[in-house]
Design an enzyme around this catalytic site. Structure first.
Site, short mmCIF file in Angstrom:
data_model
loop_
_atom_site.label_atom_id
_atom_site.label_comp_id
_atom_site.label_asym_id
_atom_site.label_seq_id
_atom_site.Cartn_x
_atom_site.Cartn_y
_atom_site.Cartn_z
N CYS A 120 0.81 -1.22 0.00
CA CYS A 120 0.00 0.00 0.00
C CYS A 120 0.85 1.27 0.00
CB CYS A 120 -1.02 -0.01 1.14
SG CYS A 120 -0.55 -0.91 2.61
N ARG B 66 7.99 -11.47 4.84
CA ARG B 66 7.83 -11.33 6.28
C ARG B 66 8.72 -12.36 6.98
NH1 ARG B 66 1.32 -10.01 6.44
NH2 ARG B 66 1.55 -8.12 5.21
N GLN C 283 1.12 -11.53 -3.29
CA GLN C 283 -0.25 -11.06 -3.15
C GLN C 283 -0.81 -10.61 -4.49
OE1 GLN C 283 0.36 -7.97 -0.19
NE2 GLN C 283 -0.60 -9.27 1.35
N ASP D 222 -2.68 -8.09 -5.23
CA ASP D 222 -3.07 -6.93 -4.44
C ASP D 222 -3.70 -5.83 -5.29
OD1 ASP D 222 -3.30 -5.70 -2.04
OD2 ASP D 222 -1.19 -5.26 -1.76
N HIS E 83 -5.28 -1.57 -4.89
CA HIS E 83 -5.61 -0.40 -4.06
C HIS E 83 -6.44 0.57 -4.87
CE1 HIS E 83 -2.11 -2.05 -1.90
NE2 HIS E 83 -2.90 -1.81 -0.89
N LYS F 35 -12.41 -4.43 8.02
CA LYS F 35 -12.37 -5.14 6.74
C LYS F 35 -13.44 -6.22 6.67
CE LYS F 35 -8.59 -7.82 8.70
NZ LYS F 35 -7.68 -8.90 8.45
N HIS G 292 -8.12 -1.36 0.29
CA HIS G 292 -7.17 -2.45 0.03
C HIS G 292 -7.96 -3.67 -0.40
CE1 HIS G 292 -4.05 -0.49 2.74
NE2 HIS G 292 -5.15 0.09 3.15
#
Lengths: 592, 592
Positions: free
Chosen positions: A287, A316, A334, A336, A338, A421, A467
């Site tokens: 993000c 991570r 991901q 992902d 946005h 979320k 997100h």
């Protein structure tokens, strides 16, 4: 059966196990502790004797006896002093584990809660007693069906500096049918274990030299990843998402600004430049990078919503002990997205995303539940942003869930630190629930990064960010999906769709010609040219879980119809080559 | 003109520049040094006076005078002692730079090579002398056309700890025409600078918070990357390459095994796990990872060649001062491939790769040259592997270059440390050469990783590996390609292919309907709904370098033919909507 009643039964069953073992072996074992769990129960003990799964028969016999005796289970209380004195007179006399419990209770200044099984005040073999806060059934006779599962080592308090005890696992259900179903599920889950299938189907591998939690995907596994990625991207492209690209590293300042550093700083991989003094990290999310792209140009209300997407890997630093196959990895890809929008566009954006989620998981064949993850009102310090914004965001999400007829439930304390979320939970073939897609509403980060757009009234305003990842982590999704399908991937996702088995050496060239026809049309083919019997070659192909196997012999080479062996079916189907090709292309088109 | 003659002319021109300045300013400037370069020449001097580009007129006038004087240029030699004594009597009396040169020459035990310009033994203004090893022209009159270009600061010996000197850049050519052409090229290169165009066309951006050398690609730039990636992958898929996927980090051990650690250890980004003691790095190349995938299964001679490809980002810790737009970045995306084959398959694999290279660069519109990069036989210690293997590998590459009719030349010293390579050099619209695709033969790494295959004779043998990237680094390729096309991307690569300009507010809805028709067919459209004049909207669209602009007014909405403004052309074309759509789809299909 209610969860609390099942927990009481499992707890009581664990006491029956302990009592049975003390009846059999008396002072030769020291009972340490044993709780009920989501899956059943376990019991830890200390002994110089070797007790193995071979002893399960003997133990079970004694357990059945105790259940038949239908001993009453009675809650009682003692002072720590009374308990010490009493334990000194019975089987716990030299049991340091029980005295340690008592010391702990004393420190807390509490009374000792105990449960009797049988006549109060007596001792093994008639009666059993243990420190325990319950809950329990009324009597041992009310225990339904149980099973002892396995024996393993376990450190006292889970700490490797302590002594290694022996742990017996078991489970209990109200009925034999429920127990059998559970045992079948365990067995099935073992067969479907994605780590096992990943190896057997040659989907991914690990390397000692590369490191743990860092899977390498072979061509077959990569194909699976890529097809899922392309589908996820296509669904999002269709509703206006545009791909962007960002690097995997960044200066730490980016996360200091976003607020991630303060929350997750210790879970990040630090990157050290040897040439400059830059303090960098590997990105643990995308993000902040995507917000930098938003910030690279002035934006007008007319430009919104701006929809970015990227399939990219984040890192991570998980503890080595927590890593598990593809379920828990250190390199997390991901799918992902946005969205930057005006407040009046939130609902429309959410509706679009929910539509995509429904379509994707319907194709994938997994039913969905929606968990609305709110902040925990008791710990507001864990969350960034004003309380008022949170209330607003949570009510928007609830409203959207209702309007979209989601099968939803609300859970406080599961929000991200920057916003609430919707966590979509997909249910797999074994009934297990997995968190997958997660649209998250974020009023906080765009403010921290100073993002703006010029509204129709000429004012500079802060956009809302949403997100969204459809699969979430591709690695984790694959771990779920491999187990959901047991590796029997639908045709559109199968790395090899049609596998050709030439009857003998002289049929190889002909089989290659036929397979080339399929390949030219984009069908993924395999061919077994090894010098083996047809039977062996078919067995190898069946093990690879390919959807269609075609044996190529004289008849097929003479232009006859093809005999198709379909995965999971006994009977073969005779069909013309043209029709079969049409069938496959149709399946691929419809993602079947 | 030969390169060596041009070098001599530029060198002499630099001496003329120095002499002219000493004639003008005498002891007020200290001449430090000045070489000829590939682009011209430069001259560094130290002075308390402010000399700027405003003085170029005066300097040039003196230079023309010296050229007209047609002074002879004479090579001479002195001992260091003679030189010191002589310099002490002339303009170099207090020039510490010249004495530093002499000290260096003395240390090397050499004689001092000097060049006179004018009568030997005299001094400024009649004669000029400087320490110099040449080459030079015979006389100043033979200098062709020259131009002084700019003034900039430069540290003595390029070391920021030393004094900042002033540098004057110039260039010289045999004829005025060549000089003009060069100056035009410089001007054109400035206009085409990909950093400038990247901003103007909104292709990529940098963020202070993310860090230098780490570009972020906007939707338009990402589209360009993705289309090129897909094309590169398609060409390789067609000849049997299969995608694999690897993480961006690895334990350091991987590179210790491959041999990269010893060579490039200090250029890598180190990754520190806070949860484990793993010593990790960001991958600076992909070959060792791909070899781990090869090593994950036993391989037979029948399985070879095994062809892996992956478009993935590697990281190199470049010095901040070396970073430049997309040309030199720290996040480098490679369209990488690795082939594992038997020795008898090398030529076939190479032929396939060369075919792809030719096809890709022909589509891209850049002619190719092939540099055969061999090891430097004088420094065998820089390379891994036995000399015999190198000789063999180099002769194979030369043979392949000949058989494929490559426009090749051989250069020792440019090999990778593990093997020789063919470096394809693409020539851009300004005639500049750029290293792009590079098939590299590698006998060394597969041995170090212990890779094997079972040959037809049952023996375990080591496969040969061939490294190959088609674009090389996508970022660097884009920097070249943006400048090659000056941002006028062909239709198939244009982020927006057709841009609609509604004449007024009332034509917007109609224009949206037409543009939606195009969009539905996969054509990338833009539409300008801003409240501006048609003229202004067209000018904005022209600046964005979109291939086709369509103004939508009453006529177009009434179903009339479309008037197409084509990029770079004065005249518009009138064409029916259907024909125009067909034309675009045809261009996209043929990658035009």
């Amino acid at each position: 059966m209610e969860d609390s009643k099942l927990e009481a039964m499992r707890h009581s069953c664990e006491h029956v196990l302990t009592m049975a073992m003390l009846r059999i072996w008396g002072g030769k074992i020291k009972a340490a502790m044993g709780p009920a769990t989501d899956e059943g129960f376990y019991f830890d003990f200390d002994s110089d004797m070797k007790i193995s799964e071979d002893d399960f028969g003997k133990i079970k016999k004694e357990m059945f006896k105790i259940i038949k005796e239908d001993l009453p289970i009675i809650k009682d209380e003692m002072t720590v002093k009374e308990a010490r004195e009493f334990f000194n007179t019975n089987i716990y006399k030299d049991n340091e584990y029980k005295y340690e419990w008592l010391d702990q209770i004393e420190l807390r200044g509490e009374k000792v809660s105990v449960y009797w099984m049988g006549e109060k005040g007596k001792n093994i073999p008639e009666t059993f007693v243990d420190i325990c806060s319950g809950p329990h059934l009324d009597s041992t006779g009310k225990i339904g069906a149980f099973k002892l599962l396995k024996i393993a080592g376990a450190y006292w308090h889970g700490d490797e500096k302590n002594k290694m005890l022996t742990r017996i696992y078991g489970t209990a259900f109200e009925t034999k049918e429920e127990l059998d179903e559970y045992l079948y599920m365990i067995e099935e889950a073992k067969k479907r274990d994605h780590r096992k299938l990943g190896k057997e189907l040659d989907l991914f591998t690990f390397s000692e030299l590369v490191g743990s939690g860092l899977p390498l995907f072979t061509p077959k596994g990569t194909l699976l990843r890529e097809l899922l990625r392309e589908y996820s991207e296509q669904l999002r492209t269709d509703v206006g998402y545009q791909k962007v690209w960002v690097p995997h590293i960044t200066k730490k300042e980016l996360y200091e600004t976003s607020g991630h550093w303060a929350k997750f700083g210790s879970e990040l991989f630090l990157v050290k430049s040897q040439e400059t003094s830059d303090e960098m990290v590997m990105k643990p999310m995308n993000c902040p990078h995507h917000q930098q792209i938003y910030a690279s140009q002035p934006r007008s209300y007319r430009d919104l919503p701006i929809k970015y997407m990227e399939t990219t890997t984040i890192y991570r630093d998980e503890k080595a002990g927590e890593l598990l196959g593809l379920s828990r990895v250190r390199s997390i890809t991901q799918d992902d997205s946005h969205t930057f929008c005006r407040p009046d566009q939130i609902e429309e954006v959410y509706n679009t995303l929910i539509k995509i989620v429904k379509e994707f998981y319907s194709t994938i064949g997994m039913p969905l539940k929606a968990r609305l993850s709110y902040r925990d009102p008791k710990t507001p310090e864990k969350y960034l942003g004003e309380s008022e914004l949170w209330d607003k965001a949570e009510s928007i999400i609830l409203d959207i869930a209702k309007k979209n007829n989601l099968n939803y439930y609300e859970v406080p304390g599961e929000a991200a630190f920057y916003g609430p979320k919707i966590d979509f939970m997909a249910v797999d073939a074994l009934g297990r629930e997995w968190q997958v897609a997660t649209p998250q509403l974020d009023f906080v980060q765009p403010k921290r990064f100073g993002l703006t757009y010029t509204d129709s009234d000429g004012q500079e305003k802060t956009p809302v960010m949403i997100h969204f990842a459809l699969m979430g982590s591709i690695e984790r999704f694959l771990s779920v999906y491999i187990e959901h399908t047991a590796g029997n991937f639908p045709v559109w996702l199968s790395p090899v769709q049609v596998h050709f088995v030439p009857v003998s050496e002289k049929h190889i060239d002909g089989a290659l010609v036929i397979s080339a026809e399929f390949k030219k049309l984009g069908i993924r083919v395999g061919i077994d040219t090894a010098d083996e019997t047809v039977g062996k070659k078919i067995r190898t192909a069946v093990k690879s879980k390919v959807p269609y196997i075609i044996v190529v012999g004289d008849k097929e080479l003479a232009g006859g119809d093809l005999m198709i062996r379909m995965r999971g079916l006994e009977n073969q189907e005779e069909i013309s080559k043209e029709k079969f090709i049409d069938k496959i292309l149709e399946q691929v088109k419809n993602k079947r």
